[in-house]
Design a protein around this motif. Structure first.
Motif, short mmCIF file in Angstrom:
data_model
loop_
_atom_site.label_atom_id
_atom_site.label_comp_id
_atom_site.label_asym_id
_atom_site.label_seq_id
_atom_site.Cartn_x
_atom_site.Cartn_y
_atom_site.Cartn_z
N LEU A 117 48.31 45.92 104.40
CA LEU A 117 48.22 45.07 105.58
C LEU A 117 47.89 43.63 105.19
CD1 LEU A 117 46.26 47.24 108.17
CD2 LEU A 117 48.74 47.00 107.86
N GLN A 118 48.21 42.73 106.09
CA GLN A 118 47.88 41.31 105.90
C GLN A 118 46.36 41.16 105.81
OE1 GLN A 118 50.17 38.75 108.51
NE2 GLN A 118 48.42 37.40 108.69
N SER A 120 44.48 42.17 103.41
CA SER A 120 43.83 43.22 102.60
C SER A 120 43.50 42.73 101.20
CB SER A 120 44.74 44.45 102.52
OG SER A 120 45.95 44.10 101.89
N GLY A 121 44.09 41.60 100.81
CA GLY A 121 43.87 41.07 99.46
C GLY A 121 45.06 41.33 98.56
N LYS A 122 46.22 41.52 99.17
CA LYS A 122 47.43 41.90 98.42
C LYS A 122 47.87 40.82 97.44
CE LYS A 122 50.36 43.13 101.35
NZ LYS A 122 50.86 41.78 101.50
N THR A 123 47.95 39.59 97.93
CA THR A 123 48.44 38.51 97.06
C THR A 123 47.43 38.23 95.94
OG1 THR A 123 49.67 37.58 98.89
CG2 THR A 123 49.24 36.11 97.04
N THR A 124 46.16 38.19 96.30
CA THR A 124 45.11 37.99 95.29
C THR A 124 45.19 39.08 94.23
OG1 THR A 124 43.70 37.15 97.07
CG2 THR A 124 42.60 37.69 95.00
N ARG A 150 54.94 35.00 106.64
CA ARG A 150 53.84 34.05 106.65
C ARG A 150 54.32 32.82 105.89
NH1 ARG A 150 48.87 33.90 103.98
NH2 ARG A 150 49.54 35.59 102.62
N GLN A 156 51.50 30.38 98.18
CA GLN A 156 50.19 30.88 97.72
C GLN A 156 50.33 31.60 96.37
OE1 GLN A 156 48.38 33.73 100.42
NE2 GLN A 156 46.74 34.21 98.99
N THR A 257 40.06 46.74 97.52
CA THR A 257 39.53 45.39 97.34
C THR A 257 38.20 45.23 98.07
OG1 THR A 257 40.65 44.58 99.30
CG2 THR A 257 41.84 44.41 97.22
N ARG A 258 37.53 44.10 97.82
CA ARG A 258 36.25 43.76 98.46
C ARG A 258 35.20 44.85 98.31
NH1 ARG A 258 39.02 41.72 102.94
NH2 ARG A 258 39.56 39.55 102.59
N ASP A 260 32.94 44.57 96.31
CA ASP A 260 31.71 43.79 96.11
C ASP A 260 30.94 43.58 97.41
OD1 ASP A 260 34.24 42.31 96.40
OD2 ASP A 260 33.01 40.52 96.54
N GLY A 283 38.88 45.83 93.36
CA GLY A 283 38.65 44.39 93.39
C GLY A 283 37.18 44.14 93.64
N THR A 284 36.55 43.36 92.75
CA THR A 284 35.10 43.19 92.85
C THR A 284 34.70 41.73 93.07
OG1 THR A 284 35.03 43.08 90.46
CG2 THR A 284 34.58 45.21 91.44
N GLY A 285 35.63 40.90 93.53
CA GLY A 285 35.29 39.50 93.79
C GLY A 285 36.55 38.69 94.02
N GLU A 286 36.35 37.41 94.34
CA GLU A 286 37.51 36.57 94.63
C GLU A 286 38.17 36.02 93.37
OE1 GLU A 286 37.60 34.18 98.28
OE2 GLU A 286 35.43 34.47 98.32
P1 GDP Z 1 46.81 39.25 101.73
O1 GDP Z 1 47.07 38.70 103.09
O2 GDP Z 1 46.72 40.74 101.75
O3 GDP Z 1 47.77 38.77 100.69
O4 GDP Z 1 45.34 38.78 101.34
P2 GDP Z 1 44.86 37.64 100.32
O5 GDP Z 1 45.21 38.02 98.93
O6 GDP Z 1 45.33 36.32 100.81
O7 GDP Z 1 43.28 37.79 100.42
C1 GDP Z 1 42.56 37.51 101.60
C2 GDP Z 1 41.16 37.03 101.22
O8 GDP Z 1 40.43 38.07 100.59
C3 GDP Z 1 41.14 35.88 100.24
O9 GDP Z 1 40.17 34.95 100.67
C4 GDP Z 1 40.73 36.51 98.92
O10 GDP Z 1 40.04 35.63 98.08
C5 GDP Z 1 39.83 37.62 99.40
N1 GDP Z 1 39.75 38.75 98.45
C6 GDP Z 1 40.76 39.49 97.91
N2 GDP Z 1 40.28 40.46 97.11
C7 GDP Z 1 38.92 40.34 97.11
C8 GDP Z 1 37.84 41.07 96.47
O11 GDP Z 1 38.03 42.06 95.73
N3 GDP Z 1 36.56 40.65 96.75
C9 GDP Z 1 36.31 39.59 97.58
N4 GDP Z 1 35.04 39.26 97.80
N5 GDP Z 1 37.29 38.90 98.20
C10 GDP Z 1 38.59 39.25 97.98
#
Ligand code: GDP
Length: 305
Positions: A117-118, A120-124, A150, A156, A257-258, A260, A283-286
């Motif tokens: 999902l949007q 969720s941290g997919k791109t990161t 998007r 990004q 992810t997240r 942390d 995923g344990t941080g940004e």
């Molecule tokens: P996408 O829409 O699924 O591609 O989500 P993004 O990759 O843009 O991530 C959304 C937000 O979550 C961003 O601000 C990331 O920095 C944050 N994020 C992603 N993975 C983690 C993680 O493992 N820990 C923390 N604390 N933040 C995360």
């Protein structure tokens, strides 16, 4: 992570350790407390039920109750059940130098699909995984964003790529996701990339259009891995999203992810049992290096202190 559960189980175990002999009723009472602790940690109800049934079956045997240290035996049973719930095998030692547990056995460039999902941290996570595969596994990685919905999504990923020194597919405005995926694989072939990470578009919730798009991309690219990226902070919602994705698309692994920011740990604890798919990474941080392998026994040890 797991602070609440860890504290609760610690208290229950302290009391068990102090006891000498244990009756079947004592074991039953302790397991009822374990049950409440797991439910408070937001573990899915059927998963809790299976856990307690299994632990009870193992703990009420004569050998446990008649042993010199019945409390310790019950603690060990709960520990082993926890490892199994997380998808591990008790007693197995994790190899800290193991390669990233992603199946890359195919003729390169190997396509790996990132779905979820949007938000969720997919791109990161795509960036984190690319960096890990490049630095630790010595792979030449190409990343491509298939997110044409998007407006800033492709941009990004490009910026992330520049930060971590991983090539991204040049953006061609107006191109459809399937065409981008084909172009990525073609470029991967021509330029000798080992892996092509395909970052698909997300949605705020699961809908038919999203599923159809992901299935079409999967069929066209035949990835060795379809990794579902899910946000641990959303608890059982993350588990339900993973289950639906798996039913519709066929997920090969989960990246949580997240972790942390997730103090309860319900998604981490029930994901494997509910979806049948392994959590491969967390995923344990940004930061771009905040991606770890998921070791069930280490997580169990973290919970049990
Ligand atoms: P996408 O829409 O699924 O591609 O989500 P993004 O990759 O843009 O991530 C959304 C937000 O979550 C961003 O601000 C990331 O920095 C944050 N994020 C992603 N993975 C983690 C993680 O493992 N820990 C923390 N604390 N933040 C995360």
């Amino acid at each position: 992570m797991f602070e609440g559960l860890s504290g609760r189980l610690g208290d229950i175990f302290d009391r068990l350790r102090k006891r000498g002999a244990l009756s079947e009723a004592d074991v039953g009472a302790a397991l009822r407390e374990v049950r409440v602790a797991l439910l408070e940690a937001d573990v899915a109800l059927p998963v809790v039920k299976d856990f307690i049934d299994k632990a009870r079956e193992r703990a009420v045997g004569h050998e446990v109750l008649r042993s010199v240290t019945p409390g310790q035996q019950v603690i060990k049973i709960v520990h082993d059940c926890l490892i199994e719930m997380l998808g591990g095998t008790p007693g197995e030692m994790p190899d800290i130098n193991a390669p990233t547990p992603i199946n890359l056995i195919a003729v390169p460039p190997v396509p790996v699909l990132m779905v979820g999902l949007q938000g969720s941290g997919k791109t990161t996570t795509t960036g984190k995984l690319a960096l890990r595969l490049k630095d630790r596994d010595n792979r030449k990685v190409l990343m491509a964003s298939l997110d044409t919905r998007r407006p800033a999504a492709q941009e990004q990923l490009k910026i992330l790529g520049e930060q971590i020194g991983v090539t991204t597919l040049p953006i061609v405005p107006g191109q459809e996701p399937l065409a981008i995926a084909r172009r990525a694989l073609e470029r991967g072939r021509l330029e000798g990339f080992d892996v092509v990470l395909l970052d698909t578009a997300g949605r705020l919730a699961i809908d038919e259009e999203l599923m159809a798009e992901v299935v079409a991309i999967r069929d066209a690219t035949k990835p060795t891995e379809t990794l579902l990226v899910a946000d641990a902070m959303t608890g059982q919602d993350a588990v339900n999203v993973a289950r639906t994705f798996h039913e519709r698309v066929g997920v090969t692994g989960i990246v949580l992810t997240r972790v942390d920011g997730d103090s309860r740990g319900g998604a981490a604890l029930s994901m494997r049992a509910v979806t049948g798919q392994p959590i491969k990474l967390i995923g344990t941080g940004e930061k771009m290096d905040a991606l770890e392998l998921f070791h069930p026994d280490r997580i169990a040890n973290r919970i049990l202190g």
